[in-house]
Design a protein around this motif. Structure first.
Motif, mmCIF file in Angstrom:
data_model
loop_
_atom_site.group_PDB
_atom_site.id
_atom_site.type_symbol
_atom_site.label_atom_id
_atom_site.label_comp_id
_atom_site.label_asym_id
_atom_site.label_seq_id
_atom_site.Cartn_x
_atom_site.Cartn_y
_atom_site.Cartn_z
ATOM 1 N N ALA A 1 51.156 30.181 25.458
ATOM 2 C CA ALA A 1 50.183 29.140 25.112
ATOM 3 C C ALA A 1 50.699 27.764 25.493
ATOM 4 N N GLN A 2 52.019 27.567 25.399
ATOM 5 C CA GLN A 2 52.595 26.265 25.717
ATOM 6 C C GLN A 2 52.424 25.922 27.195
ATOM 7 N N ALA A 3 52.496 26.924 28.068
ATOM 8 C CA ALA A 3 52.312 26.676 29.499
ATOM 9 C C ALA A 3 50.900 26.187 29.778
ATOM 10 N N VAL A 4 49.913 26.749 29.088
ATOM 11 C CA VAL A 4 48.530 26.305 29.235
ATOM 12 C C VAL A 4 48.368 24.892 28.694
ATOM 13 N N ASP A 5 48.907 24.665 27.499
ATOM 14 C CA ASP A 5 48.804 23.336 26.889
ATOM 15 C C ASP A 5 49.458 22.268 27.754
ATOM 16 N N ASP A 6 50.576 22.603 28.369
ATOM 17 C CA ASP A 6 51.288 21.626 29.201
ATOM 18 C C ASP A 6 50.440 21.212 30.410
ATOM 19 N N ALA B 1 36.273 44.625 37.445
ATOM 20 C CA ALA B 1 36.769 43.374 36.868
ATOM 21 C C ALA B 1 38.288 43.376 36.777
ATOM 22 N N LEU B 2 38.855 44.500 36.357
ATOM 23 C CA LEU B 2 40.313 44.592 36.252
ATOM 24 C C LEU B 2 40.993 44.420 37.605
ATOM 25 N N LYS B 3 40.405 44.998 38.636
ATOM 26 C CA LYS B 3 40.981 44.864 39.975
ATOM 27 C C LYS B 3 41.063 43.395 40.381
ATOM 28 N N SER B 4 40.005 42.650 40.085
ATOM 29 C CA SER B 4 39.988 41.227 40.423
ATOM 30 C C SER B 4 40.982 40.442 39.569
ATOM 31 N N LEU B 5 40.972 40.697 38.268
ATOM 32 C CA LEU B 5 41.850 39.947 37.368
ATOM 33 C C LEU B 5 43.323 40.166 37.701
ATOM 34 N N LYS B 6 43.671 41.360 38.100
ATOM 35 C CA LYS B 6 45.075 41.661 38.400
ATOM 36 C C LYS B 6 45.512 41.102 39.751
ATOM 37 N N ARG B 7 44.546 40.636 40.532
ATOM 38 C CA ARG B 7 44.859 40.037 41.833
ATOM 39 C C ARG B 7 45.089 38.534 41.708
ATOM 40 N N ASN B 8 44.529 37.916 40.666
ATOM 41 C CA ASN B 8 44.534 36.460 40.551
ATOM 42 C C ASN B 8 45.681 35.944 39.682
ATOM 43 N N SER B 9 45.906 34.633 39.728
ATOM 44 C CA SER B 9 47.014 34.020 38.999
ATOM 45 C C SER B 9 46.783 34.089 37.492
ATOM 46 N N PRO B 10 47.684 34.733 36.732
ATOM 47 C CA PRO B 10 47.523 34.788 35.275
ATOM 48 C C PRO B 10 47.482 33.403 34.639
ATOM 49 N N LEU B 11 48.317 32.493 35.131
ATOM 50 C CA LEU B 11 48.346 31.145 34.572
ATOM 51 C C LEU B 11 47.011 30.438 34.812
ATOM 52 N N SER B 12 46.475 30.580 36.011
ATOM 53 C CA SER B 12 45.188 29.957 36.323
ATOM 54 C C SER B 12 44.073 30.529 35.451
ATOM 55 N N MET B 13 44.071 31.833 35.275
ATOM 56 C CA MET B 13 43.024 32.466 34.474
ATOM 57 C C MET B 13 43.119 32.053 33.007
ATOM 58 N N ALA B 14 44.331 31.984 32.487
ATOM 59 C CA ALA B 14 44.508 31.562 31.093
ATOM 60 C C ALA B 14 44.044 30.114 30.910
ATOM 61 N N CYS B 15 44.345 29.265 31.869
ATOM 62 C CA CYS B 15 43.905 27.870 31.791
ATOM 63 C C CYS B 15 42.387 27.765 31.921
ATOM 64 N N THR B 16 41.804 28.582 32.786
ATOM 65 C CA THR B 16 40.349 28.588 32.935
ATOM 66 C C THR B 16 39.676 28.964 31.623
ATOM 67 N N LEU B 17 40.186 29.987 30.976
ATOM 68 C CA LEU B 17 39.638 30.430 29.683
ATOM 69 C C LEU B 17 39.705 29.309 28.655
ATOM 70 N N GLY C 1 30.358 32.718 32.607
ATOM 71 C CA GLY C 1 31.257 31.703 33.141
ATOM 72 C C GLY C 1 32.694 32.179 33.197
ATOM 73 N N GLU C 2 33.151 32.812 32.109
ATOM 74 C CA GLU C 2 34.516 33.354 32.122
ATOM 75 C C GLU C 2 34.647 34.432 33.192
ATOM 76 N N TYR C 3 33.648 35.287 33.280
ATOM 77 C CA TYR C 3 33.678 36.363 34.269
ATOM 78 C C TYR C 3 33.734 35.799 35.692
ATOM 79 N N LEU C 4 32.856 34.854 36.004
ATOM 80 C CA LEU C 4 32.814 34.285 37.350
ATOM 81 C C LEU C 4 34.058 33.477 37.669
ATOM 82 N N GLY C 5 34.539 32.699 36.692
ATOM 83 C CA GLY C 5 35.687 31.830 36.924
ATOM 84 C C GLY C 5 37.005 32.572 37.006
#
Length: 348
Positions: free
Chosen positions: A326-331, A251-267, A159-163
C-alpha cells in the motif's frame, strides 16, 4: 507542420492528424499546436465549433509519441516527460471545458493520448472500425489524459476492468462506458463534416446518429460488477482465480501481463475519484502525481523497453507475483506540493 493540419474552414475550426503511417501518434509539438489553435478559436466569433479528425483508416490517434520520453528518461532527464504530461493534461482540460462544441471523429485505434484529444469533447463520434482503449498499465503507466475520469464514471466497475486489463472497446462499448456519444457509419463522415463546416451547427451530429451494433461489454457487466469492485488487486485476482469461466480466464491473462504496481495505482485512483466526486481537474491532478514520478519510481521505463524498444515482451515488473505494498501506491499518488499540476487562469 506536416504531422497535423490546422485551419479554419467555413464556420469550423479544423484539426486533422496527418501522420497515418505512425498511427497518428501525437508528439509534443502537435499537442502544443492544437492547444494554440484552441486558444485562438475560443475568442474567434467566426468559429462556431471545432472538428477533429484524422487521415488514414487505421487510427484516429493511437497514443503519444513516447520514443523521446524513453530516450530522455533513461538518461536521467525527467524534465521532458514532466513538461510533456503537464502541457498535455492542460490541453485535455481545455478541450473538456471548452465553451464551443468540439466534435471528434474517431476511426480505428484511439488510445492513450488520442483519448485525451478525442474523448473530452461534446460530440464524440465512433464508427464501424473504432477501437478505443486505455492500455497504459501494459507499459507501467496508469490511465491518464483524463481517462481516469471516464473510467471512474463507467457503470458496473467497467472502469476498473477496462483500465486494468487494457481491453479494447468497439463503438457500442465506448458509448456504454462513456468514451463516446454517437455511432455514425464512417461512409457518412465526409459529408457530415462538410455540412458542419458550412452550417456551424453541431445538432447535425445528433441527427446523423444511428444505433450501434451491440458490443461485448453489455454481456460482461455482471462479471465486472462481481469481480472488479473488490478492494485490492489481490482480491480481484483471487476472485477471478476461484471461477471457471471464459471471462475470468481472459481477464486473468490480461492482468498477469500488466504491471502490478500500475494496476494497483489505477484501482486506488478510481476509488479516490469516486469518493471525492469525479471532476476533470481532480482526475488530471491525480494522474500527474503518478506520471511526474513515473520514470523514477514506477515500471514505466521497463515497460517501454520491453514493449517498444527491445520488443522482447518480457518486462521485469516490480512486485511481479507478489502483493503490491500500500505504501508504494501511496508514494506514487501523494500530493506533489510545489510541483503540482496547475491550470492557467483562462481555463477557469
Amino acid at each position: 507542420m506536416t504531422d497535423i493540419h490546422i485551419r479554419k474552414s467555413g464556420q469550423a475550426g479544423r484539426i486533422t492528424f496527418t501522420r497515418p503511417k505512425a498511427l497518428n501518434a501525437m508528439s509534443y509539438d502537435m499537442c502544443m499546436a492544437i492547444d494554440a489553435a484552441m486558444r485562438e478559436w475560443a475568442e474567434d466569433d467566426a468559429v462556431n465549433l471545432v472538428v477533429i479528425d484524422a487521415e488514414g483508416d487505421k487510427a484516429f490517434c493511437a497514443g503519444g509519441d513516447i520514443a523521446e520520453l524513453y530516450d530522455t528518461g533513461t538518461k536521467g532527464d525527467y524534465s521532458y516527460g514532466r513538461t510533456f504530461w503537464r502541457d498535455e493534461y492542460r490541453l485535455n482540460a481545455r478541450i473538456f471545458e471548452y465553451k464551443k462544441p468540439v466534435i471528434s471523429f474517431m476511426q480505428g485505434f484511439t488510445m492513450g493520448g488520442g483519448v485525451g484529444i478525442g474523448c473530452h469533447g461534446t460530440h464524440r463520434v465512433v464508427g464501424e472500425s473504432s477501437q478505443i482503449a486505455m492500455p497504459e498499465v501494459g507499459i507501467g503507466l496508469v490511465p491518464d489524459v483524463g481517462g481516469s475520469l471516464m473510467l471512474a464514471l463507467a457503470p458496473d466497475h467497467l472502469g476498473e476492468y477496462l483500465g486494468m486489463t487494457a481491453a479494447r472497446m468497439g463503438a457500442d462499448d465506448a458509448i456504454l462506458a462513456g468514451f463516446a456519444d454517437y455511432f455514425i457509419p464512417e461512409g457518412d463522415w465526409p459529408a457530415l463534416i462538410a455540412a458542419l463546416e458550412e452550417t456551424g451547427s453541431a445538432k447535425l451530429v445528433e441527427d446523423a446518429a444511428k444505433p450501434a451494433p451491440e458490443g461485448k461489454l453489455r454481456t460482461v457487466r455482471e462479471d465486472t460488477a462481481r469481480h472488479f469492485g473488490k478492494d485490492s488487486l489481490e482480491d480481484i485476482l483471487a476472485g477471478l482465480e476461484s471461477v471457471d469461466s471464459e471471462f475470468a480466464a481472459s481477464a486473468l491473462k490480461s492482468l498477469k501481463r500488466n504491471s502490478p504496481l500500475s494496476m494497483a495505482c489505477t484501482l486506488e485512483m478510481l476509488r479516490r475519484l469516486r469518493a471525492d466526486g469525479p471532476a476533470i481537474r481532480r482526475a488530471l491532478d491525480l494522474e500527474y502525481r503518478y506520471t511526474f514520478r513515473a520514470m523514477e519510481q514506477s515500471d514505466f521505463l521497463e515497460g517501454i523497453r520491453a514493449q517498444i524498444i527491445d520488443k522482447d515482451r518480457n518486462p521485469q515488473w516490480q512486485y511481479a507475483g507478489q502483493p503490491v505494498p500500500a505504501q508504494a501506491v501511496d508514494d506514487l499518488l501523494a500530493p506533489l506540493g510545489a510541483d503540482a499540476l496547475t491550470f492557467e487562469e483562462e481555463l477557469a
